[in-house]
Design a protein around this motif. Structure first.
Motif, PDB file in Angstrom:
ATOM      1  N   GLY A 105       0.808  -1.209   0.000  1.00 20.02           N
ATOM      2  CA  GLY A 105       0.000   0.000   0.000  1.00 20.02           C
ATOM      3  C   GLY A 105       0.842   1.261   0.000  1.00 20.02           C
ATOM      4  N   GLU A 106       1.918   1.253   0.783  1.00 20.41           N
ATOM      5  CA  GLU A 106       2.814   2.402   0.799  1.00 20.41           C
ATOM      6  C   GLU A 106       3.427   2.600  -0.588  1.00 20.41           C
ATOM      7  OE1 GLU A 106       6.704   4.101   3.202  1.00 20.41           O
ATOM      8  OE2 GLU A 106       6.511   1.944   2.886  1.00 20.41           O
ATOM      9  N   GLY A 107       3.818   1.514  -1.229  1.00 20.13           N
ATOM     10  CA  GLY A 107       4.380   1.609  -2.572  1.00 20.13           C
ATOM     11  C   GLY A 107       3.384   2.177  -3.567  1.00 20.13           C
ATOM     12  N   ALA A 108       2.124   1.746  -3.485  1.00 17.54           N
ATOM     13  CA  ALA A 108       1.100   2.258  -4.395  1.00 17.54           C
ATOM     14  C   ALA A 108       0.846   3.747  -4.143  1.00 17.54           C
ATOM     15  CB  ALA A 108      -0.195   1.461  -4.226  1.00 17.54           C
ATOM     16  N   ALA A 109       0.845   4.162  -2.887  1.00 15.20           N
ATOM     17  CA  ALA A 109       0.667   5.583  -2.568  1.00 15.20           C
ATOM     18  C   ALA A 109       1.853   6.396  -3.071  1.00 15.20           C
ATOM     19  CB  ALA A 109       0.476   5.772  -1.063  1.00 15.20           C
ATOM     20  N   LEU A 110       3.042   5.822  -2.991  1.00 16.84           N
ATOM     21  CA  LEU A 110       4.226   6.502  -3.515  1.00 16.84           C
ATOM     22  C   LEU A 110       4.125   6.668  -5.031  1.00 16.84           C
ATOM     23  CD1 LEU A 110       6.962   4.773  -1.344  1.00 16.84           C
ATOM     24  CD2 LEU A 110       6.434   7.214  -1.346  1.00 16.84           C
ATOM     25  N   VAL A 111       3.610   5.657  -5.710  1.00 22.72           N
ATOM     26  CA  VAL A 111       3.412   5.755  -7.158  1.00 22.72           C
ATOM     27  C   VAL A 111       2.431   6.886  -7.461  1.00 22.72           C
ATOM     28  CG1 VAL A 111       2.410   4.604  -9.177  1.00 22.72           C
ATOM     29  CG2 VAL A 111       3.983   3.366  -7.701  1.00 22.72           C
ATOM     30  N   GLU A 112       1.346   6.948  -6.704  1.00 22.52           N
ATOM     31  CA  GLU A 112       0.346   7.981  -6.923  1.00 22.52           C
ATOM     32  C   GLU A 112       0.916   9.378  -6.700  1.00 22.52           C
ATOM     33  OE1 GLU A 112      -2.771   6.706  -4.293  1.00 22.52           O
ATOM     34  OE2 GLU A 112      -3.222   4.964  -5.538  1.00 22.52           O
ATOM     35  N   ILE A 144       2.971   0.256 -10.367  1.00 20.89           N
ATOM     36  CA  ILE A 144       4.179   0.896 -10.894  1.00 20.89           C
ATOM     37  C   ILE A 144       4.119   0.932 -12.416  1.00 20.89           C
ATOM     38  CG2 ILE A 144       6.684   0.650 -11.160  1.00 20.89           C
ATOM     39  CD1 ILE A 144       6.735  -0.384  -8.243  1.00 20.89           C
ATOM     40  N   GLU A 145       3.669  -0.146 -13.018  1.00 24.43           N
ATOM     41  CA  GLU A 145       3.548  -0.207 -14.473  1.00 24.43           C
ATOM     42  C   GLU A 145       2.564   0.838 -14.995  1.00 24.43           C
ATOM     43  OE1 GLU A 145       4.435  -1.449 -18.228  1.00 24.43           O
ATOM     44  OE2 GLU A 145       5.361  -2.218 -16.405  1.00 24.43           O
ATOM     45  N   ALA A 146       1.466   1.038 -14.268  1.00 26.79           N
ATOM     46  CA  ALA A 146       0.458   2.015 -14.681  1.00 26.79           C
ATOM     47  C   ALA A 146       0.958   3.446 -14.500  1.00 26.79           C
ATOM     48  CB  ALA A 146      -0.831   1.804 -13.886  1.00 26.79           C
ATOM     49  N   GLY A 147       1.836   3.651 -13.550  1.00 33.13           N
ATOM     50  CA  GLY A 147       2.393   4.980 -13.319  1.00 33.13           C
ATOM     51  C   GLY A 147       1.490   5.836 -12.453  1.00 33.13           C
ATOM     52  N   ARG A 149      -1.251   8.493 -11.135  1.00 34.72           N
ATOM     53  CA  ARG A 149      -2.607   8.794 -11.588  1.00 34.72           C
ATOM     54  C   ARG A 149      -2.669  10.124 -12.322  1.00 34.72           C
ATOM     55  NH1 ARG A 149      -6.875   8.004  -6.811  1.00 34.72           N
ATOM     56  NH2 ARG A 149      -5.567   6.582  -5.668  1.00 34.72           N
ATOM     57  N   GLN A 150      -2.000  11.099 -11.795  1.00 32.43           N
ATOM     58  CA  GLN A 150      -2.010  12.423 -12.392  1.00 32.43           C
ATOM     59  C   GLN A 150      -0.576  12.868 -12.619  1.00 32.43           C
ATOM     60  OE1 GLN A 150      -4.118  14.682  -9.535  1.00 32.43           O
ATOM     61  NE2 GLN A 150      -2.663  14.349  -7.911  1.00 32.43           N
ATOM     62  N   PRO A 151      -0.339  13.643 -13.631  1.00 31.59           N
ATOM     63  CA  PRO A 151       1.031  14.085 -13.863  1.00 31.59           C
ATOM     64  C   PRO A 151       1.502  14.987 -12.727  1.00 31.59           C
ATOM     65  CG  PRO A 151      -0.488  15.210 -15.341  1.00 31.59           C
ATOM     66  CD  PRO A 151      -1.268  14.161 -14.604  1.00 31.59           C
ATOM     67  N   VAL A 152       2.778  14.874 -12.418  1.00 30.01           N
ATOM     68  CA  VAL A 152       3.367  15.696 -11.380  1.00 30.01           C
ATOM     69  C   VAL A 152       3.577  17.096 -11.947  1.00 30.01           C
ATOM     70  CG1 VAL A 152       5.350  15.978  -9.874  1.00 30.01           C
ATOM     71  CG2 VAL A 152       4.483  13.692 -10.370  1.00 30.01           C
ATOM     72  N   LEU A 153       3.061  18.102 -11.254  1.00 26.74           N
ATOM     73  CA  LEU A 153       3.193  19.476 -11.713  1.00 26.74           C
ATOM     74  C   LEU A 153       4.471  20.098 -11.165  1.00 26.74           C
ATOM     75  CD1 LEU A 153      -0.436  20.821 -11.249  1.00 26.74           C
ATOM     76  CD2 LEU A 153       0.659  20.077 -13.340  1.00 26.74           C
ATOM     77  N   THR A 154       5.070  20.903 -11.967  1.00 27.91           N
ATOM     78  CA  THR A 154       6.248  21.644 -11.522  1.00 27.91           C
ATOM     79  C   THR A 154       5.853  23.092 -11.308  1.00 27.91           C
ATOM     80  OG1 THR A 154       6.907  22.176 -13.774  1.00 27.91           O
ATOM     81  CG2 THR A 154       7.793  20.135 -12.828  1.00 27.91           C
ATOM     82  N   ALA A 155       6.681  23.832 -10.612  1.00 28.14           N
ATOM     83  CA  ALA A 155       6.394  25.243 -10.368  1.00 28.14           C
ATOM     84  C   ALA A 155       6.340  26.012 -11.682  1.00 28.14           C
ATOM     85  CB  ALA A 155       7.451  25.842  -9.445  1.00 28.14           C
TER      86      ALA A 155
END
Length: 168
Positions: A105-112, A144-147, A149-155
């Motif tokens: 679960g921690e790994g999946a949250a890290l992926v998210e 991890i394969e799915a990546g 959920r949402q793209p990581v936004l940068t400043a």
């Protein structure tokens, strides 16, 4: 001197028996179990905030029951609060370092959250603990394969368009 090997073996047996007895998961307080059931029903009804409220009340009644932390983490993930979910998974891991559901679960949250390298470290740990065929390992590998959920936004992505105006 001749009793030393026998005494060492006997003390080892006693130590192992004591640690196994204390490591077993205990049943939850009945009031906490009722709140956990209510929280799980709320989570299934797609009401994560109501589920979090029920799980937190259960935690107040029985703070030693590790499964509540896993439920809180799952509800927090459903609410979109992956950082809080990671906190709850880590709290469960402090209490039970070999908890496969908490590691997965921690790994999946890290992926998210977009932390794929840390999630891969969890996958490696799971693979070494239970193999590539266990359910938790397969679930985390799929996440991890799915990546994310949402793209990581940068400043830089959030900067407004600059407009220059002349002051009179």
């Amino acid at each position: 001197m001749r009793f030393a090997p026998a005494a060492a073996a006997l003390s080892l047996i006693v130590a192992i028996t004591a640690s196994v007895g204390q490591g077993a998961e205990r049943d939850a307080d009945p009031r906490a179990a009722m709140l956990v059931t209510e929280g799980r029903a709320a989570l299934e009804a797609d009401q994560p905030q109501r589920a979090i409220d029920a799980f937190e009340a259960a935690l107040a009644i029985d703070p030693g029951y590790t499964a509540i932390f896993l439920d809180l983490a799952q509800a927090s993930r459903a609410e979109g609060m992956q950082g809080k979910a990671i906190h709850y998974y880590r709290e469960a891991l402090v209490r039970d370092p070999g908890n496969l559901a908490a590691i997965s679960g921690e790994g999946a949250a890290l992926v998210e959250k977009g932390a794929l390298e840390k999630a891969r470290a969890n996958l490696s740990k799971l693979t070494s603990m239970c193999g590539a065929g266990c359910a938790e390992t397969r679930q985390l590998a799929a996440a991890i394969e799915a990546g994310p959920r949402q793209p990581v936004l940068t400043a830089e992505a959030l900067l407004p368009e600059a407009q220059v105006t002349q002051a009179n």
